[in-house]
Write an enzyme that holds these catalytic residues in place. Structure first.
Site, PDB file in Angstrom:
ATOM      1  N   VAL A 111      -1.792  -6.057   1.493  1.00 28.59           N
ATOM      2  CA  VAL A 111      -3.170  -5.964   1.016  1.00 28.59           C
ATOM      3  C   VAL A 111      -3.140  -6.114  -0.498  1.00 28.59           C
ATOM      4  O   VAL A 111      -2.327  -5.459  -1.176  1.00 28.59           O
ATOM      5  CB  VAL A 111      -3.814  -4.617   1.396  1.00 28.59           C
ATOM      6  CG1 VAL A 111      -5.256  -4.551   0.894  1.00 28.59           C
ATOM      7  CG2 VAL A 111      -3.753  -4.403   2.907  1.00 28.59           C
ATOM      8  N   CYS A 112      -3.981  -6.985  -1.014  1.00 29.56           N
ATOM      9  CA  CYS A 112      -4.123  -7.151  -2.459  1.00 29.56           C
ATOM     10  C   CYS A 112      -2.775  -7.502  -3.090  1.00 29.56           C
ATOM     11  O   CYS A 112      -2.085  -8.419  -2.639  1.00 29.56           O
ATOM     12  CB  CYS A 112      -4.738  -5.887  -3.052  1.00 29.56           C
ATOM     13  SG  CYS A 112      -5.414  -6.074  -4.728  1.00 29.56           S
TER      14      CYS A 112
END
Length: 326
Positions: A111-112
């Site tokens: 994520v990210c």
């Protein structure tokens, strides 16, 4: 069969990057009918040595040592230590652990800026990947073998999944639930969490309205009027009347505040509305062109080529391919 999910924690991780996917998997375990008494997912937070690990917000989470975990799916959240390449002992240990899991074909996701950890382990070499748009150029510079695409919510390439910033981790987790257990369970989880089911991986991270972001209330009212009246003529005279200015005053003020001419702004907002419909599979290309104010397919196609570098049909194919191997 219960699917084991491990979500990695390290000092300074982004709390929502971890909490969003964790909630999706735990909700899926709650909502899915247990088979032979076994829930759909067993989720645990893991870290190098276990124990309490503090997020960037100061909120801590209890973890177990990842050496004792045998997950089928790993989620690596983002955080400043990853994108700033702070190589402490815990993050140094993360690389060989991820590599060992990759050799056994485990599903590894980020994520990210968790994508930086996957790239450091060599898991993204030769693959398409995404991260938060603000850090995509840095990821590409540090890892030239990665095919970074900064304009996607998430990308699935083989057993590796990467997603954009923060809330995109929820979209990614919903896509994983859908792959594991089907659309009905993913929709049920999204409904319980009161989130949209679900943004396609091929959707853009960017918003035209956010990018223009005028300072005055009257120009914000003009942008809102454009968005709400896409099929109207939307001439400079029409928009000037909304702003209560003469056409000349309006054109000058609008460009000063948004960096766009009124005509370009209308085209961008229409194109964004059309793109969302195209990505969602909402009607034929011709119907989308009419509903978004372009009038005909060719006019919309030319706008898409100018703004996105590809035709509407290619955008639709990319959105459908956001959860497939590319």
């Amino acid at each position: 069969m219960t699917r084991q999910v491990a979500i990695v924690a390290f000092e300074g991780f982004e709390l929502l990057d971890l909490a969003g996917p964790m909630t999706v998997f735990q909700m899926a375990a709650t909502l899915s009918p247990a088979r032979r008494g076994r829930p759909a997912y067993a989720v645990q937070a893991v870290s190098w040595r276990g124990g309490s690990v503090a997020s960037v917000t100061g909120v801590s989470i209890d973890t177990v040592a990842w050496s004792g975990a045998a997950p089928g799916t790993v989620v690596v959240p983002g955080g400043a230590p990853l994108r700033e390449q702070r190589c402490g002992p815990a993050l140094q240990a993360l690389t060989p652990w991820l590599q060992s899991l990759a050799r056994s074909r485990r599903r590894i996701t980020s994520v990210c800026t968790g994508a930086f950890a996957l790239a450091d382990a060599g898991l993204l070499d030769g693959r398409r990947a995404t991260t938060h748009w603000r850090h995509a150029a840095t990821l590409q510079q540090l890892h030239p073998a990665v095919r970074v695409d900064s304009d996607r919510i998430f990308i699935h390439d083989g057993p590796v999944w990467t997603s954009a910033g923060i809330s995109a981790g929820i979209d990614l987790a919903l896509a994983l639930v859908e792959e594991d257990h089907g659309t009905a369970l993913a929709q049920a989880v999204a409904g319980e969490m009161v989130v949209y089911h679900r943004r396609a991986g091929g959707q853009s991270q960017f918003s035209s309205l956010l990018a223009m972001s005028p300072g005055s209330e009257r120009m914000r009212a003009v942008l809102a009027h454009i968005r709400e009246h896409l099929t109207a003529a939307l001439t400079v005279d029409d928009l000037a009347a909304v702003a209560c200015l003469s056409p000349r005053q309006f054109a000058r003020a609008f460009r000063a505040e948004t960096g766009q001419t009124p005509a370009k702004a209308v085209e961008r907002i229409r194109a964004e509305a059309a793109r969302l419909r195209i990505e969602a599979g909402d009607g034929s290309v011709a119907a989308v062109a009419r509903a978004s104010g372009f009038g005909d397919e060719e006019r919309m196609r030319r706008a898409f080529i100018r703004l996105y570098g590809q035709a509407p049909q290619a955008v639709r194919r990319a959105a459908r391919g956001g959860t497939r191997t590319v």
